[in-house]
Design a protein around this motif. Sequence first.
Motif, PDB file in Angstrom:
ATOM      1  N   VAL A  44       0.838  -1.204   0.000  1.00 55.28           N
ATOM      2  CA  VAL A  44       0.000   0.000   0.000  1.00 55.28           C
ATOM      3  C   VAL A  44       0.869   1.248   0.000  1.00 55.28           C
ATOM      4  N   THR A  45       1.927   1.233   0.797  1.00 56.28           N
ATOM      5  CA  THR A  45       2.828   2.384   0.860  1.00 56.28           C
ATOM      6  C   THR A  45       3.468   2.647  -0.499  1.00 56.28           C
ATOM      7  N   VAL A  46       3.935   1.593  -1.154  1.00 55.13           N
ATOM      8  CA  VAL A  46       4.581   1.748  -2.460  1.00 55.13           C
ATOM      9  C   VAL A  46       3.595   2.306  -3.482  1.00 55.13           C
ATOM     10  N   VAL A  47       2.380   1.756  -3.502  1.00 54.26           N
ATOM     11  CA  VAL A  47       1.378   2.225  -4.464  1.00 54.26           C
ATOM     12  C   VAL A  47       1.061   3.701  -4.242  1.00 54.26           C
ATOM     13  N   VAL A  48       0.825   4.087  -2.989  1.00 56.80           N
ATOM     14  CA  VAL A  48       0.498   5.486  -2.691  1.00 56.80           C
ATOM     15  C   VAL A  48       1.669   6.398  -3.033  1.00 56.80           C
ATOM     16  N   ALA A  49       2.886   5.972  -2.683  1.00 56.13           N
ATOM     17  CA  ALA A  49       4.071   6.805  -2.953  1.00 56.13           C
ATOM     18  C   ALA A  49       4.277   6.981  -4.452  1.00 56.13           C
ATOM     19  N   VAL A  50       4.119   5.901  -5.219  1.00 55.77           N
ATOM     20  CA  VAL A  50       4.308   5.999  -6.673  1.00 55.77           C
ATOM     21  C   VAL A  50       3.251   6.907  -7.290  1.00 55.77           C
ATOM     22  N   LEU A  51       1.994   6.710  -6.901  1.00 59.03           N
ATOM     23  CA  LEU A  51       0.925   7.542  -7.455  1.00 59.03           C
ATOM     24  C   LEU A  51       1.134   9.014  -7.115  1.00 59.03           C
ATOM     25  N   PHE A  52       1.495   9.268  -5.866  1.00 62.59           N
ATOM     26  CA  PHE A  52       1.695  10.658  -5.461  1.00 62.59           C
ATOM     27  C   PHE A  52       2.937  11.242  -6.127  1.00 62.59           C
ATOM     28  N   GLY A  53       3.987  10.420  -6.289  1.00 60.80           N
ATOM     29  CA  GLY A  53       5.202  10.900  -6.944  1.00 60.80           C
ATOM     30  C   GLY A  53       4.965  11.257  -8.396  1.00 60.80           C
ATOM     31  N   VAL A  54       4.218  10.395  -9.105  1.00 61.53           N
ATOM     32  CA  VAL A  54       3.900  10.679 -10.505  1.00 61.53           C
ATOM     33  C   VAL A  54       3.044  11.937 -10.613  1.00 61.53           C
ATOM     34  N   TRP A  55       2.063  12.041  -9.721  1.00 64.72           N
ATOM     35  CA  TRP A  55       1.198  13.230  -9.726  1.00 64.72           C
ATOM     36  C   TRP A  55       2.008  14.496  -9.466  1.00 64.72           C
ATOM     37  N   ALA A  56       2.918  14.419  -8.493  1.00 66.16           N
ATOM     38  CA  ALA A  56       3.724  15.588  -8.168  1.00 66.16           C
ATOM     39  C   ALA A  56       4.648  15.962  -9.323  1.00 66.16           C
ATOM     40  N   ALA A  57       5.297  14.962  -9.921  1.00 64.66           N
ATOM     41  CA  ALA A  57       6.265  15.226 -10.979  1.00 64.66           C
ATOM     42  C   ALA A  57       5.615  15.792 -12.233  1.00 64.66           C
TER      43      ALA A  57
END
Length: 331
Positions: A108-121
């Motif tokens: 769950v942490t990896v999925v949330v971090a990746v989604l948020f990272g892509v959104w931020a970038a």
Amino acid sequence: MDIDAYTRAHQEDWSELDRLAKRRRLEGDDTDRLIELYQSGASQLSALKSSAGSSAVGERLSLSLSRARLRFTGTGRNLAGQVPTFFAVQLPAALYRVRWLSLVVAAVTVVVAVLFGVWAATSPAVLANFGSPEFRKQFATRDFVDYYSNNAPSSFTGQVWTNNAFIAAQSVAFGITGIYVPYLLLTNAQNVGMSAGVLAEQGRLEYFFLYIAPHGQLELYSLFVAMAAGLMIFWSWIAPGARTRGQALAEDGRALGSIAIGLVISLLVSGVIEGFVTRQPWPWAIKIGIGTVALAAFLIYQWLVGGRAFRAGQTGDLDEFEAGARQLVSG
């Protein structure tokens, strides 16, 4: 009082009291029955002493009551003598119980971090919340890397260790609320994703993974384990099964609470790696390899050593120390 008649009338209960007091483990109904027999036995012993004074029957009943009382109050433990058993039996068994939930928390942490990272970038408006373009550039090109070498290794190790150990302890202790762990999980995942997004914006995403990988493998997994323990304590209160909620919470709280102690050690190891290894001018393969070995050792301890202790009848509860140790030694 006719002692023989009184003994015949209560002998069956006294024998049951003695039998339950000698058992290694008691289920919930057995515990209730032992308490009931202890209370009635204490009254009967008082009646015997009042009417007949000291007697062989009274001495035997007194011995049975003493054994029963020790089941409730416990006996003194030699702390130093219990340390090897704690690390060989109780702690790995407790870690084994949360193995799958730890992986779920990690996923769950990896999925949330990746989604948020892509959104931020890919979203200037999101990046703007992190700071000005100049601030983001300095963070990506200097601050992120310099963070690992600005302070002396020993003081930096102590700082990150105490901070992470405190977070792990909070995850276990406040997991019962059912709110703290999800909040912490989402907050940490968003912070990780935001940092990755800022470095990706500056074309330096590889530095994010290079500097996180040596210590982050063990550090993050230790925090995932702490969150899993907190969630499992919460779930024991929500769905206690055949146990009462109080009993389930007490048993699982004692057993899984020991995880916080073990994570102090694993987080110390990750802190040493972060403080002394990450800053070194060694090849990244060596630095990341050290972190991988540390994580592998933890996983072996959790899954293999813990699985063996768990199959020997351990759940991580302190009261199972001696029984589990004997089973492990014998087979």
